[in-house]
Design a protein around this motif. Structure first.
Motif, PDB file in Angstrom:
ATOM      1  N   ALA A 151       0.843  -1.199   0.000  1.00 19.88           N
ATOM      2  CA  ALA A 151       0.000   0.000   0.000  1.00 19.88           C
ATOM      3  C   ALA A 151       0.875   1.244   0.000  1.00 19.88           C
ATOM      4  CB  ALA A 151      -0.930   0.010   1.205  1.00 19.88           C
ATOM      5  N   VAL A 152       0.364   2.287  -0.625  1.00 20.60           N
ATOM      6  CA  VAL A 152       0.990   3.602  -0.631  1.00 20.60           C
ATOM      7  C   VAL A 152      -0.018   4.596  -0.074  1.00 20.60           C
ATOM      8  CG1 VAL A 152       1.742   5.492  -2.135  1.00 20.60           C
ATOM      9  CG2 VAL A 152       2.635   3.200  -2.493  1.00 20.60           C
ATOM     10  N   ALA A 153       0.478   5.547   0.725  1.00 16.65           N
ATOM     11  CA  ALA A 153      -0.395   6.578   1.300  1.00 16.65           C
ATOM     12  C   ALA A 153       0.423   7.838   1.545  1.00 16.65           C
ATOM     13  CB  ALA A 153      -1.008   6.092   2.611  1.00 16.65           C
ATOM     14  N   PRO A 154      -0.239   9.004   1.641  1.00 15.39           N
ATOM     15  CA  PRO A 154       0.481  10.210   2.050  1.00 15.39           C
ATOM     16  C   PRO A 154       0.998  10.060   3.477  1.00 15.39           C
ATOM     17  CG  PRO A 154      -1.687  10.733   1.135  1.00 15.39           C
ATOM     18  CD  PRO A 154      -1.664   9.261   1.376  1.00 15.39           C
ATOM     19  N   ALA A 155       2.207  10.496   3.733  1.00 14.07           N
ATOM     20  CA  ALA A 155       2.765  10.403   5.082  1.00 14.07           C
ATOM     21  C   ALA A 155       1.903  11.144   6.094  1.00 14.07           C
ATOM     22  CB  ALA A 155       4.186  10.958   5.099  1.00 14.07           C
ATOM     23  N   ALA A 156       1.266  12.231   5.652  1.00 12.19           N
ATOM     24  CA  ALA A 156       0.449  13.024   6.562  1.00 12.19           C
ATOM     25  C   ALA A 156      -0.905  12.390   6.854  1.00 12.19           C
ATOM     26  CB  ALA A 156       0.233  14.429   5.988  1.00 12.19           C
ATOM     27  N   ASP A 157      -1.306  11.400   6.062  1.00 13.54           N
ATOM     28  CA  ASP A 157      -2.608  10.754   6.259  1.00 13.54           C
ATOM     29  C   ASP A 157      -2.531   9.308   5.772  1.00 13.54           C
ATOM     30  OD1 ASP A 157      -5.201  10.016   6.631  1.00 13.54           O
ATOM     31  OD2 ASP A 157      -6.078  11.430   5.201  1.00 13.54           O
ATOM     32  N   PRO A 158      -1.936   8.408   6.596  1.00 11.85           N
ATOM     33  CA  PRO A 158      -1.743   7.027   6.130  1.00 11.85           C
ATOM     34  C   PRO A 158      -3.024   6.230   5.967  1.00 11.85           C
ATOM     35  CG  PRO A 158      -1.057   7.282   8.428  1.00 11.85           C
ATOM     36  CD  PRO A 158      -1.328   8.664   7.907  1.00 11.85           C
ATOM     37  N   THR A 213      -5.237   5.230   1.326  1.00 15.43           N
ATOM     38  CA  THR A 213      -4.342   4.256   0.726  1.00 15.43           C
ATOM     39  C   THR A 213      -4.700   3.916  -0.716  1.00 15.43           C
ATOM     40  OG1 THR A 213      -5.662   2.380   1.507  1.00 15.43           O
ATOM     41  CG2 THR A 213      -3.922   3.198   2.963  1.00 15.43           C
ATOM     42  N   VAL A 214      -3.669   3.498  -1.447  1.00  8.14           N
ATOM     43  CA  VAL A 214      -3.798   2.836  -2.730  1.00  8.14           C
ATOM     44  C   VAL A 214      -3.092   1.501  -2.566  1.00  8.14           C
ATOM     45  CG1 VAL A 214      -3.374   2.966  -5.207  1.00  8.14           C
ATOM     46  CG2 VAL A 214      -3.694   5.069  -3.893  1.00  8.14           C
ATOM     47  N   THR A 215      -3.766   0.402  -2.860  1.00  2.20           N
ATOM     48  CA  THR A 215      -3.225  -0.908  -2.519  1.00  2.20           C
ATOM     49  C   THR A 215      -3.196  -1.852  -3.716  1.00  2.20           C
ATOM     50  OG1 THR A 215      -5.373  -1.843  -1.887  1.00  2.20           O
ATOM     51  CG2 THR A 215      -4.134  -0.682  -0.176  1.00  2.20           C
ATOM     52  N   THR A 216      -2.370  -2.875  -3.578  1.00  3.47           N
ATOM     53  CA  THR A 216      -2.333  -3.982  -4.532  1.00  3.47           C
ATOM     54  C   THR A 216      -1.843  -5.211  -3.785  1.00  3.47           C
ATOM     55  OG1 THR A 216      -1.589  -4.665  -6.733  1.00  3.47           O
ATOM     56  CG2 THR A 216       0.031  -3.620  -5.321  1.00  3.47           C
ATOM     57  N   ALA A 217      -1.950  -6.377  -4.416  1.00  4.22           N
ATOM     58  CA  ALA A 217      -1.586  -7.611  -3.723  1.00  4.22           C
ATOM     59  C   ALA A 217      -1.132  -8.670  -4.708  1.00  4.22           C
ATOM     60  CB  ALA A 217      -2.772  -8.131  -2.905  1.00  4.22           C
ATOM     61  N   GLU A 274       2.977   5.390  -9.159  1.00  2.00           N
ATOM     62  CA  GLU A 274       2.483   6.057 -10.367  1.00  2.00           C
ATOM     63  C   GLU A 274       0.994   6.361 -10.246  1.00  2.00           C
ATOM     64  OE1 GLU A 274       2.590   5.505 -15.232  1.00  2.00           O
ATOM     65  OE2 GLU A 274       3.058   3.817 -13.919  1.00  2.00           O
ATOM     66  N   ARG A 275       0.220   5.368  -9.760  1.00  2.00           N
ATOM     67  CA  ARG A 275      -1.222   5.586  -9.566  1.00  2.00           C
ATOM     68  C   ARG A 275      -1.478   6.685  -8.559  1.00  2.00           C
ATOM     69  NH1 ARG A 275      -3.552   0.048  -7.769  1.00  2.00           N
ATOM     70  NH2 ARG A 275      -5.307   1.436  -7.217  1.00  2.00           N
ATOM     71  N   ALA A 276      -0.737   6.636  -7.452  1.00  2.00           N
ATOM     72  CA  ALA A 276      -0.947   7.631  -6.400  1.00  2.00           C
ATOM     73  C   ALA A 276      -0.579   9.024  -6.890  1.00  2.00           C
ATOM     74  CB  ALA A 276      -0.109   7.262  -5.171  1.00  2.00           C
ATOM     75  N   GLY A 277       0.521   9.123  -7.639  1.00  2.00           N
ATOM     76  CA  GLY A 277       0.908  10.423  -8.165  1.00  2.00           C
ATOM     77  C   GLY A 277      -0.124  10.979  -9.126  1.00  2.00           C
ATOM     78  N   ALA A 278      -0.732  10.094  -9.919  1.00  2.00           N
ATOM     79  CA  ALA A 278      -1.764  10.543 -10.861  1.00  2.00           C
ATOM     80  C   ALA A 278      -3.005  11.024 -10.136  1.00  2.00           C
ATOM     81  CB  ALA A 278      -2.115   9.411 -11.817  1.00  2.00           C
TER      82      ALA A 278
END
Length: 359
Positions: free
Chosen positions: A24-31, A34-38, A68-72
């Motif tokens: 998972a990826v999330a902003p450090a200020a708000d974990p 999330t954007v996740t994969t498995a 890439e997804r999170a940045g978009a």
């Protein structure tokens, strides 16, 4: 705020276990955002322990795709952030993470290769210089309670308890179905099957109700040893009978006694790891698939916890081990990590060259 700035950027959380790899990826200020994969492929374990190369082969493509997804999406304070100097980052210029936390089953005893390889490899591939490597029990704790003193009991096929006063970690059980995991699913299932076999033999302590469920699920009772003993997944097979014990517990005293004993064992593990009353308020969270059995287990478990841990406050688990990995990564990124460092339970690298500063 740039990707390397305090409170900004993306953080990466990883949960590696027997069912595969979750990332998972999330902003450090708000974990929590999330954007996740498995991946359903578990990381291999070899003669040197958990295979760091195999973990990286799965993790790096997943991490880059998520970044890439999170940045978009442009979520959080990391939107539009540039990679830190030298960062590999994601594809198409997406920002690299400012911190990574990896929780892995077995890392305490089988994680030497991960601890030796991952910090440098992740810095080279993603540009990240803050890396936490944690036991899955630690990420389960962080997901359930966060960074407060308390205890977490994870009860599924097995059973393990972990607790901290924010100075040291305490662990109880988790020794597998032959040596422990007392009160877990495999333990309950085995006890239920034993009671069924006692009834089949006409021995005292047997349960006709459990014998009927055994035969409905597995077939003739005298064929059960041939079905069970050759299996390599014996704990899972034993645990599959635990719900049958719960179904019988309302009307069958033997099944009810098994669940009461399981509750006592689970509570005893919580007692072993919970900070003492002198340390102040203590929260206890229960996690794991065993809790889906509902009131047949939960009612005696609440009673046992109240009797054995009167100073503790039961709480609902806030999240799972993957969210715990993100909690740790975000705290590492913002300099607010208060969970105890430990060479095997929670090891942190923060130096620019990736070397470990913890003992």
């Amino acid at each position: 705020m740039t990707a390397g700035g305090a409170g900004g950027g993306w953080v990466l959380g990883v949960d590696s276990g027997g069912s595969g790899l979750r990332v998972a990826v999330a902003p450090a200020a708000d974990p929590s955002r999330t954007v996740t994969t498995a991946s359903r492929e578990p990381v291999r374990t070899g003669p040197a322990g958990i295979d760091a190369t195999h973990l990286l082969e799965q993790l790096l493509p997943m991490a880059r795709a998520l970044l890439e997804r999170a940045g978009a999406m442009g979520a959080g304070s990391a939107a539009g952030a540039a990679p830190a100097p030298g960062a590999g980052g994601g594809a198409a210029g997406s920002p690299g993470p400012v911190a990574v936390a990896i929780g892995a089953a077995g890392i305490a005893t089988l994680g030497d290769e991960l601890r030796a390889v991952l910090p440098e490899a992740l810095e080279a591939a993603l540009g990240v210089r803050r890396v936490a490597l944690a036991a899955d029990a630690v990420t389960a704790y962080a997901g359930a309670i966060g960074q407060r003193p308390g205890a977490v009991v994870a009860a599924g096929t097995g059973m393990i308890a972990i607790g901290t006063d924010l100075t040291d970690w305490r662990r109880a059980d988790g020794w597998g179905h032959l040596l422990g995991d007392c009160g877990g699913g495999a333990w309950i299932g085995r006890a239920g099957l034993e009671a069924a076999m006692r009834a089949y033999d006409g021995r005292r302590g047997g349960s006709a109700a459990l014998l009927a469920r055994l035969e409905a699920v597995f077939g003739p009772a005298d064929e059960l040893p041939g079905l069970l003993y050759p299996r390599t997944d014996r704990p899972a097979l034993l645990a599959s009978f635990a719900p049958e014990v719960a179904r019988c517990a309302t009307d069958d005293p033997v099944a009810a006694r098994i669940l009461a004993e399981a509750a006592d064992d689970i509570a005893a593990a919580a007692v072993a790891v919970c900070p003492p009353p002198s340390a102040g308020p203590c929260e206890v969270a229960l996690t794991g698939g065993l809790l889906k059995m509902g009131d047949p287990l939960l009612v005696p478990l609440r009673k046992a916890l109240s009797a054995q841990l009167p100073h503790a406050r039961p709480v609902s688990a806030a999240g799972d081990p993957l969210s715990g990995s993100l909690t740790i990564a975000a705290a590492l990124a913002t300099g607010s990590l208060t969970l105890p460092r430990d060479p095997r339970m929670l090891r942190v690298t923060t130096a620019p060259d990736g070397s470990d500063r913890d003992t």
